[in-house]
Design a protein around this motif. Structure first.
Motif, PDB file in Angstrom:
ATOM      1  N   VAL A 122       6.374  19.970   8.045  1.00 40.67           N
ATOM      2  CA  VAL A 122       5.875  18.630   8.365  1.00 40.67           C
ATOM      3  C   VAL A 122       4.822  18.745   9.465  1.00 40.67           C
ATOM      4  O   VAL A 122       4.714  19.772  10.128  1.00 40.67           O
ATOM      5  N   ILE A 123       4.059  17.671   9.631  1.00 39.29           N
ATOM      6  CA  ILE A 123       3.082  17.607  10.716  1.00 39.29           C
ATOM      7  C   ILE A 123       3.626  16.662  11.772  1.00 39.29           C
ATOM      8  O   ILE A 123       3.962  15.518  11.470  1.00 39.29           O
ATOM      9  N   VAL A 124       3.736  17.143  12.997  1.00 39.17           N
ATOM     10  CA  VAL A 124       4.184  16.331  14.124  1.00 39.17           C
ATOM     11  C   VAL A 124       2.938  15.880  14.868  1.00 39.17           C
ATOM     12  O   VAL A 124       2.118  16.714  15.276  1.00 39.17           O
ATOM     13  N   LYS A 125       2.769  14.568  15.009  1.00 37.79           N
ATOM     14  CA  LYS A 125       1.591  14.077  15.713  1.00 37.79           C
ATOM     15  C   LYS A 125       1.954  12.862  16.549  1.00 37.79           C
ATOM     16  O   LYS A 125       2.926  12.164  16.267  1.00 37.79           O
ATOM     17  N   PRO A 126       1.179  12.613  17.599  1.00 40.84           N
ATOM     18  CA  PRO A 126       1.471  11.474  18.466  1.00 40.84           C
ATOM     19  C   PRO A 126       1.203  10.152  17.747  1.00 40.84           C
ATOM     20  O   PRO A 126       0.342  10.070  16.868  1.00 40.84           O
ATOM     21  N   ASN A 127       1.959   9.133  18.111  1.00 38.21           N
ATOM     22  CA  ASN A 127       1.808   7.823  17.481  1.00 38.21           C
ATOM     23  C   ASN A 127       0.599   7.059  17.995  1.00 38.21           C
ATOM     24  O   ASN A 127      -0.074   6.398  17.238  1.00 38.21           O
ATOM     25  N   ARG A 128       0.328   7.123  19.268  1.00 37.32           N
ATOM     26  CA  ARG A 128      -0.703   6.261  19.864  1.00 37.32           C
ATOM     27  C   ARG A 128      -1.917   7.027  20.366  1.00 37.32           C
ATOM     28  O   ARG A 128      -2.278   6.944  21.529  1.00 37.32           O
ATOM     29  N   THR A 129      -2.530   7.791  19.503  1.00 39.54           N
ATOM     30  CA  THR A 129      -3.796   8.437  19.842  1.00 39.54           C
ATOM     31  C   THR A 129      -4.733   8.266  18.661  1.00 39.54           C
ATOM     32  O   THR A 129      -4.324   7.863  17.578  1.00 39.54           O
ATOM     33  N   ASN A 150      10.586  23.994  10.930  1.00 41.35           N
ATOM     34  CA  ASN A 150      12.025  23.808  11.107  1.00 41.35           C
ATOM     35  C   ASN A 150      12.285  22.873  12.291  1.00 41.35           C
ATOM     36  O   ASN A 150      11.354  22.493  13.008  1.00 41.35           O
ATOM     37  N   GLU A 151      13.540  22.538  12.496  1.00 40.92           N
ATOM     38  CA  GLU A 151      13.910  21.589  13.548  1.00 40.92           C
ATOM     39  C   GLU A 151      13.550  22.095  14.941  1.00 40.92           C
ATOM     40  O   GLU A 151      13.079  21.331  15.779  1.00 40.92           O
ATOM     41  N   ASP A 191      18.160  11.920  16.497  1.00 44.89           N
ATOM     42  CA  ASP A 191      19.545  12.302  16.236  1.00 44.89           C
ATOM     43  C   ASP A 191      19.665  13.054  14.921  1.00 44.89           C
ATOM     44  O   ASP A 191      20.694  13.634  14.630  1.00 44.89           O
ATOM     45  N   ASP A 192      18.600  13.050  14.099  1.00 44.84           N
ATOM     46  CA  ASP A 192      18.671  13.733  12.815  1.00 44.84           C
ATOM     47  C   ASP A 192      17.273  14.152  12.378  1.00 44.84           C
ATOM     48  O   ASP A 192      16.398  13.320  12.206  1.00 44.84           O
ATOM     49  N   PHE A 193      17.076  15.439  12.236  1.00 46.60           N
ATOM     50  CA  PHE A 193      15.800  15.973  11.764  1.00 46.60           C
ATOM     51  C   PHE A 193      15.907  16.322  10.283  1.00 46.60           C
ATOM     52  O   PHE A 193      15.523  17.400   9.868  1.00 46.60           O
ATOM     53  N   ASP A 194      16.459  15.422   9.482  1.00 52.98           N
ATOM     54  CA  ASP A 194      16.604  15.655   8.052  1.00 52.98           C
ATOM     55  C   ASP A 194      15.244  15.443   7.395  1.00 52.98           C
ATOM     56  O   ASP A 194      14.949  14.377   6.858  1.00 52.98           O
ATOM     57  N   VAL A 237       0.857  -1.182   0.000  1.00 55.16           N
ATOM     58  CA  VAL A 237       0.000   0.000   0.000  1.00 55.16           C
ATOM     59  C   VAL A 237       0.899   1.240   0.000  1.00 55.16           C
ATOM     60  O   VAL A 237       1.791   1.348   0.850  1.00 55.16           O
ATOM     61  N   PRO A 238       0.707   2.162  -0.931  1.00 54.83           N
ATOM     62  CA  PRO A 238       1.529   3.377  -0.928  1.00 54.83           C
ATOM     63  C   PRO A 238       1.235   4.216   0.321  1.00 54.83           C
ATOM     64  O   PRO A 238       0.078   4.502   0.619  1.00 54.83           O
ATOM     65  N   VAL A 239       2.260   4.562   1.048  1.00 60.41           N
ATOM     66  CA  VAL A 239       2.116   5.369   2.261  1.00 60.41           C
ATOM     67  C   VAL A 239       3.120   6.516   2.211  1.00 60.41           C
ATOM     68  O   VAL A 239       4.190   6.386   1.610  1.00 60.41           O
ATOM     69  N   PRO A 240       2.793   7.638   2.833  1.00 60.56           N
ATOM     70  CA  PRO A 240       3.742   8.764   2.836  1.00 60.56           C
ATOM     71  C   PRO A 240       4.958   8.443   3.704  1.00 60.56           C
ATOM     72  O   PRO A 240       4.889   7.603   4.605  1.00 60.56           O
ATOM     73  N   ASP A 241       6.054   9.103   3.414  1.00 61.07           N
ATOM     74  CA  ASP A 241       7.263   8.946   4.214  1.00 61.07           C
ATOM     75  C   ASP A 241       6.982   9.468   5.618  1.00 61.07           C
ATOM     76  O   ASP A 241       6.385  10.525   5.785  1.00 61.07           O
ATOM     77  N   GLN A 242       7.381   8.697   6.633  1.00 58.08           N
ATOM     78  CA  GLN A 242       7.154   9.085   8.018  1.00 58.08           C
ATOM     79  C   GLN A 242       8.365   8.728   8.867  1.00 58.08           C
ATOM     80  O   GLN A 242       9.138   7.849   8.512  1.00 58.08           O
ATOM     81  N   ARG A 243       8.505   9.397   9.990  1.00 59.93           N
ATOM     82  CA  ARG A 243       9.522   9.077  10.981  1.00 59.93           C
ATOM     83  C   ARG A 243       8.802   8.900  12.313  1.00 59.93           C
ATOM     84  O   ARG A 243       7.826   9.593  12.584  1.00 59.93           O
ATOM     85  N   PHE A 244       9.294   8.010  13.141  1.00 66.27           N
ATOM     86  CA  PHE A 244       8.686   7.764  14.446  1.00 66.27           C
ATOM     87  C   PHE A 244       9.742   7.908  15.529  1.00 66.27           C
ATOM     88  O   PHE A 244      10.767   7.243  15.488  1.00 66.27           O
ATOM     89  N   TRP A 245       9.493   8.781  16.501  1.00 66.07           N
ATOM     90  CA  TRP A 245      10.402   9.009  17.619  1.00 66.07           C
ATOM     91  C   TRP A 245       9.616   8.995  18.917  1.00 66.07           C
ATOM     92  O   TRP A 245       8.540   9.587  18.993  1.00 66.07           O
ATOM     93  N   PRO A 246      10.152   8.381  19.968  1.00 68.03           N
ATOM     94  CA  PRO A 246       9.457   8.375  21.252  1.00 68.03           C
ATOM     95  C   PRO A 246       9.499   9.734  21.962  1.00 68.03           C
ATOM     96  O   PRO A 246       8.645  10.040  22.778  1.00 68.03           O
TER      97      PRO A 246
END
Length: 92
Positions: free
Chosen positions: A55-62, A76-77, A47-50, A32-41
């Protein structure tokens, strides 16, 4: 549990679908095509906000829009780290 009839998904399905990282990986793995995502706790774990801002920052478990405000769109970072810090303090 209480034997009260209802419509909708069972608790196990709801729990699985509330984990965005898990569902993203499962969808990607079956093609399934999905957008590029990063997951951080937390912001400290990053270590890298490249990232291609904005971007949209949203919680993983809500579910729904919990944890998403106008400030979730970051440019920005520094804004991304600040919003991650806020989410880490707000949500378990």
């Amino acid at each position: 549990m209480l034997e009260i009839p209802y419509s909708g998904n069972n608790p196990a399905a709801i729990t699985l679908c509330n984990d965005k990282a898990l569902i993203h990986a499962a969808a990607r793995d079956v093609g399934v095509p999905v957008p590029d995502q990063r997951f951080w706790p937390s912001a400290d774990a990053v270590d890298d906000f490249d990232l291609p801002y904005p971007v949209i920052v949203k919680p993983n478990r809500t579910h729904g829009s919990l944890g998403i405000t106008k400030d979730a769109v970051v440019g920005n970072e520094a804004e991304a780290r600040a919003y991650l810090d806020m989410l880490t303090g707000l949500l378990p």
